[in-house]
Design a protein around this motif. Structure first.
Motif, mmCIF file in Angstrom:
data_model
loop_
_atom_site.group_PDB
_atom_site.id
_atom_site.type_symbol
_atom_site.label_atom_id
_atom_site.label_comp_id
_atom_site.label_asym_id
_atom_site.label_seq_id
_atom_site.Cartn_x
_atom_site.Cartn_y
_atom_site.Cartn_z
ATOM 1 N N TYR A 144 -0.389 -2.304 11.048
ATOM 2 C CA TYR A 144 0.964 -2.565 10.530
ATOM 3 C C TYR A 144 1.369 -1.608 9.415
ATOM 4 O O TYR A 144 2.238 -1.918 8.618
ATOM 5 C CB TYR A 144 1.050 -4.022 10.056
ATOM 6 N N LEU A 145 0.768 -0.437 9.400
ATOM 7 C CA LEU A 145 1.082 0.541 8.360
ATOM 8 C C LEU A 145 2.262 1.433 8.724
ATOM 9 O O LEU A 145 2.772 2.160 7.858
ATOM 10 C CB LEU A 145 -0.144 1.416 8.074
ATOM 11 N N GLY A 146 2.688 1.401 9.977
ATOM 12 C CA GLY A 146 3.785 2.270 10.385
ATOM 13 C C GLY A 146 3.405 3.735 10.238
ATOM 14 O O GLY A 146 2.334 4.156 10.660
ATOM 15 N N ASN A 147 4.264 4.497 9.600
ATOM 16 C CA ASN A 147 4.025 5.940 9.430
ATOM 17 C C ASN A 147 3.355 6.282 8.106
ATOM 18 O O ASN A 147 3.210 7.464 7.777
ATOM 19 C CB ASN A 147 5.349 6.700 9.542
ATOM 20 N N LYS A 148 2.970 5.276 7.341
ATOM 21 C CA LYS A 148 2.300 5.550 6.067
ATOM 22 C C LYS A 148 0.983 6.291 6.306
ATOM 23 O O LYS A 148 0.200 5.914 7.175
ATOM 24 C CB LYS A 148 2.005 4.250 5.322
ATOM 25 N N GLY A 198 -8.491 3.812 11.896
ATOM 26 C CA GLY A 198 -7.193 3.677 12.508
ATOM 27 C C GLY A 198 -6.954 2.269 13.028
ATOM 28 O O GLY A 198 -7.729 1.349 12.751
ATOM 29 N N PRO A 199 -5.881 2.080 13.789
ATOM 30 C CA PRO A 199 -5.544 0.758 14.306
ATOM 31 C C PRO A 199 -6.505 0.274 15.381
ATOM 32 O O PRO A 199 -7.361 1.021 15.861
ATOM 33 C CB PRO A 199 -4.130 0.959 14.871
ATOM 34 N N THR A 200 -6.340 -0.971 15.777
ATOM 35 C CA THR A 200 -7.182 -1.572 16.801
ATOM 36 C C THR A 200 -6.989 -0.840 18.133
ATOM 37 O O THR A 200 -5.851 -0.581 18.539
ATOM 38 C CB THR A 200 -6.816 -3.064 16.984
ATOM 39 N N PRO A 201 -8.070 -0.510 18.837
ATOM 40 C CA PRO A 201 -7.921 0.194 20.115
ATOM 41 C C PRO A 201 -7.433 -0.732 21.219
ATOM 42 O O PRO A 201 -7.631 -1.956 21.160
ATOM 43 C CB PRO A 201 -9.345 0.682 20.415
ATOM 44 N N LEU A 243 0.834 -1.202 0.000
ATOM 45 C CA LEU A 243 0.000 0.000 0.000
ATOM 46 C C LEU A 243 0.865 1.246 0.000
ATOM 47 O O LEU A 243 1.903 1.304 0.670
ATOM 48 C CB LEU A 243 -0.919 -0.012 1.214
ATOM 49 N N ASN A 244 0.416 2.247 -0.753
ATOM 50 C CA ASN A 244 1.208 3.461 -0.949
ATOM 51 C C ASN A 244 0.554 4.670 -0.310
ATOM 52 O O ASN A 244 -0.679 4.746 -0.170
ATOM 53 C CB ASN A 244 1.397 3.724 -2.451
ATOM 54 N N GLU A 245 1.386 5.637 0.059
ATOM 55 C CA GLU A 245 0.917 6.887 0.665
ATOM 56 C C GLU A 245 -0.219 7.498 -0.158
ATOM 57 O O GLU A 245 -0.152 7.542 -1.391
ATOM 58 C CB GLU A 245 2.072 7.887 0.741
ATOM 59 N N GLY A 246 -1.238 7.961 0.543
ATOM 60 C CA GLY A 246 -2.320 8.694 -0.092
ATOM 61 C C GLY A 246 -3.424 7.848 -0.698
ATOM 62 O O GLY A 246 -4.429 8.392 -1.152
ATOM 63 N N GLN A 247 -3.265 6.535 -0.731
ATOM 64 C CA GLN A 247 -4.291 5.687 -1.327
ATOM 65 C C GLN A 247 -5.528 5.590 -0.432
ATOM 66 O O GLN A 247 -5.438 5.635 0.798
ATOM 67 C CB GLN A 247 -3.753 4.278 -1.574
#
Length: 217
Positions: free
Chosen positions: A36-40, A54-57, A17-21
């Motif tokens: 698992y996207l890190g800072n993307k 966003g990620p799992t709470p 997956l790429n930035e902005g998608q």
């Protein structure tokens, strides 16, 4: 299906997956990807009406009024938006989804997908599967190599109802990554310690591969 295998698949797809998608996440394994996207910086869409998932709470921050299409608790990124189902599907049908990450019951060696019905079993409804198959610009499949009964999920020909004529672009399992080239399945990466012989045994679909792919494992 172990959680370790689910995480491995999610991490590998996150690399694609790429930035902005704008990325739609289907039911099951795909909903782990935001972890698992890190800072993307991406725009994760849930078909039940959220852009900016966003990620799992953590347990103490779970709010069951805020759930994914899998009915699992999620968080919202800063600037996220909520909307009704009609707007969500207008986004999907209008071609505004860059990538759809979907689970499957089967995918055949041409990339055709079956992910909504098993004959003889209760059908809850197709949900957004057919819309996503038709409307997303790219389709990535997140699936285990075999079903719970040990049967291959990557097959020569679908035996379950198709989700549409549009084909997948990539399949990621706990063992390997496959792509499709003019209706043919191609092995591009082995991501576990299986041998090529074991992978062929686990896969009903026919696929091509290079010696470089095997030796780089």
């Amino acid at each position: 299906m172990s959680i370790a295998d689910r995480i491995k698949i999610s991490k590998r797809i996150a690399e694609e997956l790429n930035e902005g998608q704008v990325v739609n996440l289907g039911v099951g394994i795909p909903t782990l990807i935001p972890d698992y996207l890190g800072n993307k910086q991406l725009y994760m869409q849930s078909e039940n009406g959220l852009l900016g998932m966003g990620p799992t709470p953590v347990d103490e921050e779970i709010n069951m009024d805020l759930i994914s299409a899998s009915k699992q608790p999620i968080t919202m990124e800063a600037g996220a938006s909520l909307f009704d189902s009609s707007n969500s599907f207008a986004m999907i049908r209008g071609g505004h989804i860059d990538v759809a990450v979907l689970g499957v019951l089967q995918v055949d060696q041409t990339g055709e997908i079956a992910n909504w019905a098993v004959p003889g079993e209760t059908i809850l409804g197709v949900g957004g599967a057919m819309d996503l198959v038709a409307g997303a610009k790219k389709i990535i499949i997140a699936t285990m190599q075999t079903a719970k009964d040990g049967k291959a999920k990557l097959v020569k020909k679908l035996t379950l109802p198709s989700s549409g004529v549009r084909k997948a672009d990539m399949v990621v399992t706990e063992h390997a990554v496959f792509t499709f080239d003019e209706g043919h399945m191609r092995l591009v990466e082995i991501i576990s310690d299986v041998s090529i012989e074991q992978l062929i045994e686990l896969t009903d679909a026919e696929f091509t591969y290079s010696e470089e792919t095997i030796t780089s494992n």
